[in-house]
Design a protein around this motif. Sequence first.
Motif, mmCIF file in Angstrom:
data_model
loop_
_atom_site.group_PDB
_atom_site.id
_atom_site.type_symbol
_atom_site.label_atom_id
_atom_site.label_comp_id
_atom_site.label_asym_id
_atom_site.label_seq_id
_atom_site.Cartn_x
_atom_site.Cartn_y
_atom_site.Cartn_z
ATOM 1 N N CYS B 408 -6.992 10.890 -26.166
ATOM 2 C CA CYS B 408 -8.048 11.824 -26.575
ATOM 3 C C CYS B 408 -9.358 11.062 -26.745
ATOM 4 O O CYS B 408 -9.412 10.038 -27.410
ATOM 5 N N THR B 409 -10.408 11.557 -26.121
ATOM 6 C CA THR B 409 -11.702 10.871 -26.176
ATOM 7 C C THR B 409 -12.546 11.339 -27.345
ATOM 8 O O THR B 409 -13.687 10.939 -27.499
ATOM 9 N N GLU B 410 -12.008 12.236 -28.142
ATOM 10 C CA GLU B 410 -12.687 12.762 -29.326
ATOM 11 C C GLU B 410 -14.007 13.456 -28.968
ATOM 12 O O GLU B 410 -14.994 13.360 -29.674
ATOM 13 N N CYS B 411 -13.976 14.170 -27.865
ATOM 14 C CA CYS B 411 -15.191 14.867 -27.415
ATOM 15 C C CYS B 411 -15.404 16.182 -28.171
ATOM 16 O O CYS B 411 -16.480 16.747 -28.136
ATOM 17 N N GLN B 412 -14.381 16.665 -28.806
ATOM 18 C CA GLN B 412 -14.428 17.892 -29.626
ATOM 19 C C GLN B 412 -14.563 19.189 -28.822
ATOM 20 O O GLN B 412 -14.818 20.254 -29.385
ATOM 21 N N MET B 413 -14.434 19.106 -27.518
ATOM 22 C CA MET B 413 -14.578 20.336 -26.731
ATOM 23 C C MET B 413 -13.481 21.348 -27.076
ATOM 24 O O MET B 413 -13.689 22.556 -27.006
ATOM 25 N N CYS B 414 -12.307 20.834 -27.465
ATOM 26 C CA CYS B 414 -11.219 21.740 -27.846
ATOM 27 C C CYS B 414 -11.649 22.596 -29.042
ATOM 28 O O CYS B 414 -11.462 23.817 -29.049
ATOM 29 N N TYR B 425 -9.271 18.706 -32.572
ATOM 30 C CA TYR B 425 -9.708 17.312 -32.428
ATOM 31 C C TYR B 425 -9.294 16.484 -33.647
ATOM 32 O O TYR B 425 -8.783 15.371 -33.514
ATOM 33 N N MET B 428 -5.745 15.685 -33.341
ATOM 34 C CA MET B 428 -5.484 14.619 -32.356
ATOM 35 C C MET B 428 -5.765 13.253 -32.976
ATOM 36 O O MET B 428 -5.016 12.291 -32.762
ATOM 37 N N CYS B 456 -10.274 20.748 -22.189
ATOM 38 C CA CYS B 456 -10.035 19.312 -22.399
ATOM 39 C C CYS B 456 -10.200 18.545 -21.081
ATOM 40 O O CYS B 456 -9.407 18.707 -20.160
ATOM 41 N N THR B 458 -9.720 15.479 -20.589
ATOM 42 C CA THR B 458 -8.645 14.492 -20.440
ATOM 43 C C THR B 458 -7.358 15.165 -19.973
ATOM 44 O O THR B 458 -6.351 14.498 -19.742
ATOM 45 N N LEU B 460 -5.238 16.971 -21.583
ATOM 46 C CA LEU B 460 -4.095 16.834 -22.487
ATOM 47 C C LEU B 460 -3.345 18.162 -22.560
ATOM 48 O O LEU B 460 -3.966 19.222 -22.637
ATOM 49 N N ILE B 462 -2.277 20.333 -24.561
ATOM 50 C CA ILE B 462 -2.418 20.581 -26.008
ATOM 51 C C ILE B 462 -1.350 21.539 -26.536
ATOM 52 O O ILE B 462 -0.781 21.316 -27.597
HETATM 53 S S1 SF4 Z 1 -10.948 18.241 -25.752
HETATM 54 FE FE1 SF4 Z 1 -9.256 16.867 -25.345
HETATM 55 S S2 SF4 Z 1 -10.205 14.822 -25.332
HETATM 56 FE FE2 SF4 Z 1 -11.669 16.205 -26.290
HETATM 57 S S3 SF4 Z 1 -11.235 16.028 -28.505
HETATM 58 FE FE3 SF4 Z 1 -10.050 17.744 -27.738
HETATM 59 S S4 SF4 Z 1 -8.053 16.882 -27.227
HETATM 60 FE FE4 SF4 Z 1 -9.494 15.202 -27.416
#
Ligand code: SF4
Lengths: 176, 788
Positions: B408-414, B425, B428, B456, B458, B460, B462
């Motif tokens: 997880c890149t911690e982008c917070q898009m989720c 996020y 994760m 996401c 990445t 993932l 989820i």
């Molecule tokens: S969208 Fe995916 S990569 Fe970005 S914070 Fe959420 S789980 Fe992590």
Amino acid sequence: MEDRVVPWQIGNIAYSTHAKVLYPPEMARVINRAKRPLIVVGSGLTEKLELNLFDYVIELSKTRNLPVVASGNTYKEFIARNFKPVAILGILELINLIKDQNWRGFDGKGQYDVLILLGIFPLLANQALFAAKHFASIITISIDQHYEPNATFSFSNSTVEEWKENLNELCANLKK
Amino acid sequence: MKNSIMKNYDKSTTSDLLIKGEGLEVYIGEIAEETWKEEKIGPTPEPNVTALREWDFKLLKRYPPFYSPVCDLCCLCTTGKCDLSKGRKGACGIDIKTQQARVSLLTSCMGTSAHAGHARHLLEHLIEKYGPTHPIDLGLNIEVEAPLIRLVLGIRPKKLIDLRKPVDYVEKQLIHLMSATNIGQEKSHLDFESKALHAGMLDLIALEVADIAQIVSLKMPKADPEAPLVDFGLGTVDTSKPVVLCIGHNVLPAASVAEYLEKTGLNDRVEICGVCCTAQDIARINPKAKVIGSLARQLYAVKSGIADVIIVDEQCVRTDTMEEAQKIKSVVIATNDKICMGLPNRTDDDPDKTVEELVNGVIPGALILDPEVVGEVAVKAALRLSDQRAQFKKLIKKEELIELAKKCTECQMCNRACPNNLPVYEGMRLAKEGYLEKLAEIYELCIGCGRCEVECKTKLPIISMLSKAGEKSFKDEKYKLRCGRGPIQDVEIRNVGRPIVFGEIPGVIAFAGCPNYPKSGKELVEIAEEFLKRRYIIVATGCSAMSLAMHKDEEGKTIYEKYPGNFDAGGIVNLGSCVTNSHAAGAAVKIASIFARRPLRANYEVISDYILNRIGAVGIVWGIMAQKAFAITTGLNRLGIPIIFGPYGSRFRRLFLGRKDLPENWEIYDYRTKEKMLGEPAPEHLSCVVETKEEAIVMAARLCIRPNDTAIGRKIKLSHYIDLSKKYLGETPSDLDLYVRSENDIPITIKEEVLQFLSAKGWKPRKIPLDPTILDPAKLHPSLLRPE
Ligand code: SF4
Ligand code: SF4
Ligand code: SF4
């Protein structure tokens, strides 16, 4: 068209009329100029008790003696803090009153001119502000953590720390 | 029957000849309506689009539409997009308010069409299978078999084929309603709303047809308060067996699976389970079927990989079902003309050949439009696929989850994609350290929309990660649901009619709608239980009825195990799938007709006026996603039943909000004296949105108040209203003075306190209408109110 801030919720795009982002001192100026400002708060306050938003709202209210409408499930918490909101009312019911120019307000002295929103469930705040934007002639100000495209003015998206700073700065800039 | 359901109908439409089977069965004439001699036909049989406009306008005057658009634009024609903000008009001259009303009509029509299509499909199949003269017999205790059809069309269906007329009527009316949404048609927002109300009324008719037809043909419980308790939840499915998962609303294909299992003695070898309303309905036929859960569990159920064969029928089926099925190597059988999924049509092929193609991956799925063929193909394919798919039936391992989280890149898009603002996020981030609790919490609150996963970057998985994190509750998801009982018995109506109408049973609260709740579905249980303890009657349908089963108390019991299933004070009644919402409306209509003896036949205004002023019923639609739910609630509104929505209700753009601060809006007549007088805001709104369960509880207590309450009834209602308001909101309700008509209305135990409150408000007693109505008494012929 002004530069656009991307709404926090990614689906909330494609508006023609969207909120202008203001910094706290500018926002305070709008509120200071208002003749009949009103605050409305929602369930976000009870969900984030650790942020002490109730105390913050009480402080905000005291600056200019701003009446507070307790929406969601917030009234009890105010009473526990010895603060009495002006009404318990759902946000859409409030907007329904605000869009009627003949409504005399909770004190019978007339319609409000600025509405400050905090902590309403985001999707619902969004819809309430859509209604206000199209059908009421009130200035709406969102002081939530994330940009609210349907308000007249809003903070931009920020971290919790930045947001708390914004909130404090807003309060500090309000006329006592 | 093969592809021919609709074809056959086309041939025989409302004609008087129908040929069935190899032998010849000839049926002459459709509805022998002239047999209904006891009751005179009322003023509005088969009302057209404008026939009930006057009634609608009465409602709309009291409860003017409140609009909250979801977009500033209109993009319905090529001249657009038009910007309708800041008072602008579109190129066709429409303004934002009228445009919202137009969308309201469109939404209502979409929902009604879905239900009407469902009713037609089901009915034609059942006529073909069971014969046109198959009797409509809903059991000993039901004489008023189809209250809504009687009310709207003025007919009494006796045989399956008699249900054609109501569907014909709904279809015809729908064309006129839809036509009004075309550019250049209707101009007034109120007329758009009147039409939307008309569509809502039609919707309830379609629902009534669908449920009656299936109950009488498919041996579902007939108004049985002790309908069996069935296994419920993802954890109840035995994944070591071949699994057939049914998704949607039309029970026919699932029923054919159940029938095939029975016929071949394979009942114990193959698991049949379902999501959404098909699940509710299959449990009404086969109590051994497993109900996995509501729409919110659809994506989880599919992605969990447990299903060897996925059968989709119609409505509420995710568009990406095929794509998801392919990932877990399940095969899909589409079974309905509304959802063909681009699949090859194998309806008329040899079932064994189709099974072969499915099992060998020649085709990823098949379209099989004959429900009778579906059962055989689905079961045979599941038996063959189960072993070769074993690897897909497992959850990911904890270590795998942690490794995935580390990506997880911690982008917070989720988080930004999540309609409920769930902190994926943050979950994760903790999962990277091996802490899965946060993700487990999210699993409980997730509405299964999958938007986080789509966003996401990445990629993932989820949902699968949430399933693993929530494994304990996932495996523990074993509950008991009382399966849908269908309508309310006439005798139950006789027993509760009086206490409801006089207010001694403080209210009937109906839970309906979709599972996109703002928080956990547990809130629904909390709301219901608060009212059950107070001896309100609770009714539930569709996904709400399933959500109500999804929580246990300390003793491990669900709400259906704790409270009885009869329509009486303190009872919780699961009517069944979404189509059974018609019985909730029907119960209100039956109170007016059976208990109060109001003439029912084609007497819509009088009955609705009766319900509005006397029956303390309210719907709670805590989640709402499908247009169908909007159509249902609009139909209930036209009947005078108010609705409380959760936050998502605001996204359907239109509410009917009353203004209790304007006394002139609440004028009412006393039919007895023909006098017009100031009334009370009861019910205050016809549809409203609240943000929290606390608000919902207090609003429900308030919306159960009716002008007709006796002093005893009003005392009971007010004591709950005051108590709930103090308990959940922290104060005596500020509008209490509006609901106290005389001192006799004040609950005795808190009389002093209330009198003090009233005197501070300057309260004065007021006249109470003996026979309250919003219809003009001068225009009301006595024969409309009393049988001649
Ligand atoms: S969208 Fe995916 S990569 Fe970005 S914070 Fe959420 S789980 Fe992590
Ligand atoms: S229907 Fe009217 S408002 Fe909508 S896009 Fe066309 S011209 Fe514009
Ligand atoms: S699937 Fe669940 S967590 Fe993901 S966006 Fe939808 S509600 Fe939120």
